[in-house]
Scaffold this active site. Structure first.
Site, PDB file in Angstrom:
ATOM      1  N   THR A  28      43.252  49.147  42.381  1.00  0.00           N
ATOM      2  CA  THR A  28      43.053  48.825  40.968  1.00  0.00           C
ATOM      3  C   THR A  28      42.067  49.809  40.350  1.00  0.00           C
ATOM      4  O   THR A  28      40.967  50.005  40.855  1.00  0.00           O
ATOM      5  CB  THR A  28      42.549  47.382  40.817  1.00  0.00           C
ATOM      6  OG1 THR A  28      43.591  46.497  41.236  1.00  0.00           O
ATOM      7  CG2 THR A  28      42.179  47.070  39.381  1.00  0.00           C
ATOM      8  N   GLN A 101      53.186  47.351  43.398  1.00  0.00           N
ATOM      9  CA  GLN A 101      52.703  46.055  43.859  1.00  0.00           C
ATOM     10  C   GLN A 101      52.718  45.072  42.689  1.00  0.00           C
ATOM     11  O   GLN A 101      52.108  45.316  41.652  1.00  0.00           O
ATOM     12  CB  GLN A 101      51.283  46.142  44.422  1.00  0.00           C
ATOM     13  CG  GLN A 101      50.862  44.827  45.096  1.00  0.00           C
ATOM     14  CD  GLN A 101      49.404  44.797  45.499  1.00  0.00           C
ATOM     15  OE1 GLN A 101      48.539  44.864  44.649  1.00  0.00           O
ATOM     16  NE2 GLN A 101      49.151  44.676  46.789  1.00  0.00           N
ATOM     17  N   HIS A 177      52.352  40.876  46.120  1.00  0.00           N
ATOM     18  CA  HIS A 177      50.940  40.683  46.471  1.00  0.00           C
ATOM     19  C   HIS A 177      50.728  39.215  46.858  1.00  0.00           C
ATOM     20  O   HIS A 177      50.564  38.345  46.010  1.00  0.00           O
ATOM     21  CB  HIS A 177      50.057  41.055  45.282  1.00  0.00           C
ATOM     22  CG  HIS A 177      48.623  41.312  45.632  1.00  0.00           C
ATOM     23  ND1 HIS A 177      48.057  40.893  46.822  1.00  0.00           N
ATOM     24  CD2 HIS A 177      47.625  41.957  44.957  1.00  0.00           C
ATOM     25  CE1 HIS A 177      46.781  41.267  46.850  1.00  0.00           C
ATOM     26  NE2 HIS A 177      46.500  41.909  45.732  1.00  0.00           N
ATOM     27  N   ASN A 180      44.507  38.399  49.270  1.00  0.00           N
ATOM     28  CA  ASN A 180      43.240  38.581  48.554  1.00  0.00           C
ATOM     29  C   ASN A 180      42.904  37.504  47.529  1.00  0.00           C
ATOM     30  O   ASN A 180      42.183  37.760  46.563  1.00  0.00           O
ATOM     31  CB  ASN A 180      43.207  39.962  47.890  1.00  0.00           C
ATOM     32  CG  ASN A 180      43.164  41.081  48.906  1.00  0.00           C
ATOM     33  OD1 ASN A 180      43.051  40.838  50.102  1.00  0.00           O
ATOM     34  ND2 ASN A 180      43.271  42.305  48.442  1.00  0.00           N
ATOM     35  N   TYR A 182      44.790  35.764  45.354  1.00  0.00           N
ATOM     36  CA  TYR A 182      45.533  35.646  44.102  1.00  0.00           C
ATOM     37  C   TYR A 182      46.567  34.521  44.214  1.00  0.00           C
ATOM     38  O   TYR A 182      46.548  33.757  45.168  1.00  0.00           O
ATOM     39  CB  TYR A 182      46.108  37.004  43.707  1.00  0.00           C
ATOM     40  CG  TYR A 182      45.001  38.014  43.489  1.00  0.00           C
ATOM     41  CD1 TYR A 182      44.066  37.829  42.468  1.00  0.00           C
ATOM     42  CD2 TYR A 182      44.838  39.108  44.337  1.00  0.00           C
ATOM     43  CE1 TYR A 182      43.008  38.719  42.293  1.00  0.00           C
ATOM     44  CE2 TYR A 182      43.780  40.005  44.161  1.00  0.00           C
ATOM     45  CZ  TYR A 182      42.876  39.797  43.141  1.00  0.00           C
ATOM     46  OH  TYR A 182      41.818  40.666  42.976  1.00  0.00           O
ATOM     47  N   ARG A 229      52.423  41.788  51.073  1.00  0.00           N
ATOM     48  CA  ARG A 229      51.069  42.009  51.575  1.00  0.00           C
ATOM     49  C   ARG A 229      50.398  40.663  51.841  1.00  0.00           C
ATOM     50  O   ARG A 229      50.461  39.756  51.010  1.00  0.00           O
ATOM     51  CB  ARG A 229      50.247  42.795  50.556  1.00  0.00           C
ATOM     52  CG  ARG A 229      48.920  43.321  51.109  1.00  0.00           C
ATOM     53  CD  ARG A 229      48.096  43.999  50.029  1.00  0.00           C
ATOM     54  NE  ARG A 229      47.240  45.044  50.598  1.00  0.00           N
ATOM     55  CZ  ARG A 229      46.164  45.523  50.001  1.00  0.00           C
ATOM     56  NH1 ARG A 229      45.770  45.057  48.825  1.00  0.00           N
ATOM     57  NH2 ARG A 229      45.442  46.467  50.571  1.00  0.00           N
ATOM     58  N   ASN A 237      37.697  36.536  46.719  1.00  0.00           N
ATOM     59  CA  ASN A 237      37.874  35.660  45.565  1.00  0.00           C
ATOM     60  C   ASN A 237      37.688  34.183  45.892  1.00  0.00           C
ATOM     61  O   ASN A 237      38.358  33.307  45.339  1.00  0.00           O
ATOM     62  CB  ASN A 237      39.239  35.907  44.912  1.00  0.00           C
ATOM     63  CG  ASN A 237      39.288  37.268  44.247  1.00  0.00           C
ATOM     64  OD1 ASN A 237      38.393  37.636  43.490  1.00  0.00           O
ATOM     65  ND2 ASN A 237      40.331  38.037  44.529  1.00  0.00           N
ATOM     66  N   GLY A 319      42.903  53.211  51.676  1.00  0.00           N
ATOM     67  CA  GLY A 319      42.590  52.943  50.287  1.00  0.00           C
ATOM     68  C   GLY A 319      41.685  53.977  49.664  1.00  0.00           C
ATOM     69  O   GLY A 319      42.142  54.971  49.106  1.00  0.00           O
TER      70      GLY A 319
END
Length: 365
Positions: A28, A101, A177, A180, A182, A229, A237, A319
């Site tokens: 991002t 993604q 996605h 993480n 979300y 992923r 988060n 990354g």
């Protein structure tokens, strides 16, 4: 006699051939322009990094409710499709391959980013203990509201339509996605999902949303163009689960039944310790899925080479090395250090810290 597999060998992924087994992970960067369209700088940014065997783009919204951070791009309007088409054309012109993604952030959002200033959407009305990037700075996320049972099919369809838009935009495929913290991950975890209907309670029920999204995307664009992923133990988060091993054993069984072209597995805490949950058995997950296995999190050249040579992974994602070094593949090949990361310009801004990093060639190395 079997030949030892190398990080720099080509690799067949579904219907396409990757020039090497090195993947640019989703990153991002918060540089979309008006209408959440990828900026002209994004064309240059991704084109610079086309030597990766596969580029996976920054996370991209499937709808106007899916946004959680300032200036992140979407893939639900014609202008966004056209913006991404310029990116994919640039990558393909240099011989690269690129997946987008697709995400919905769920509760990791702020009212200022939601249509009409509404509360973010989530499996349950439980606020995440985390921050988001909004108004050029970091702020606490807002409390979400729980999705109604009737709303869930529409979110699933948003993923399907965005995947169709991805193919129209020239992408070689999409990565869902599911990691993480979300929305898909929120449905999976009992720390975020306290529903009592068909999407909550048992592990099977909590996996239902992931299964429906994956099936919808595969139904639209095919399994060979769909990846997913996952991040079984990351606390990103504010997410938690009481039994991640049992949960993700089942998740991988579901994934295997639908058989997307790859699983992108984050080992440990995203961007942090690999052993955050001592004893978690990633190999048990690996044995449940028979497709392409991509690994991520803290890999250096030696670790990546060993993983590929030993058959522990087919692809390795990097990354931040790709942020600072457009020619990360060549640097890995030569064993040359990556450029120093400009942390002050990671999120938002213009060309600085985005498309101005030197390559070995430009530096005369």
């Amino acid at each position: 006699m079997a030949t030892t597999k190398s990080l720099f060998d080509s690799y067949r992924l579904g219907d396409i051939t990757l020039s090497n087994r090195i993947v640019m992970a989703p990153l991002t960067r918060n540089r979309a322009v008006e209408g959440l369209v990828p900026s002209p700088l994004a064309v240059e940014y991704y084109g610079q990094r086309a030597s990766a065997g596969l580029i996976i783009t920054e996370a991209t919204q499937v709808s106007d409710t899916a946004q959680g951070y300032q200036d992140t791009p979407g893939l639900f309007t014609e202008a966004q499709v056209e913006g991404w088409k310029r990116v994919t054309d640039a990558v393909h012109a240099k011989g690269g391959r690129i997946f987008v993604q697709l995400w919905h952030v769920g509760r990791v959002s702020h009212r200022s980013l939601q249509p009409g200033g509404a509360a973010p959407l989530a499996p349950s009305a439980i606020r995440a203990e985390t921050k988001t990037y909004v108004n050029n700075g970091f702020a606490e996320v807002d409390a979400p509201r729980a999705l109604t049972l009737e709303e869930i099919p529409g979110i699933v369809d948003d993923f399907r339509r965005a995947s169709a838009n991805a193919i129209r935009a020239g992408f070689d495929g999409v990565e869902i996605h599911g990691a993480n913290g979300y929305l898909i991950d929120q449905f999976l975890r009992d720390g975020a999902n306290q529903r009592t209907d068909a999407y909550g309670g048992s592990i099977e029920n909590r996996t239902r949303f992931l299964k429906e999204v994956l099936a919808a995307v595969i139904g639209e664009i095919g399994a060979n163009r769909t990846g997913i992923r996952l991040s079984p133990v990351t606390p990103a988060n504010g997410l938690s689960d009481s039994n991640p091993q049992a949960l993700f054993n089942h998740v991988l069984d579901v994934v295997e039944s639908l058989h997307p072209v790859y699983v992108h597995m984050i080992e440990g805490a995203t961007g942090g310790p690999r052993d955050i949950v001592p004893g978690f058995d990633f190999e048990a997950l690996r044995t449940r899925y028979s497709g392409t296995w991509m690994v991520n999190n803290g890999y250096d050249k030696a670790m990546a080479e060993e993983a590929v040579a030993a058959g522990k992974a087919d692809l390795v994602a990097f990354g931040k090395p790709f942020v600072s070094s457009p020619d990360a593949v060549e640097r890995l090949r030569r064993g040359v250090a990556f450029n120093e990361l400009d942390r002050d310009h990671l999120y938002g801004g213009g060309a600085k810290g985005y498309v101005d990093y030197p390559t070995l060639e430009s530096a005369g190395a």
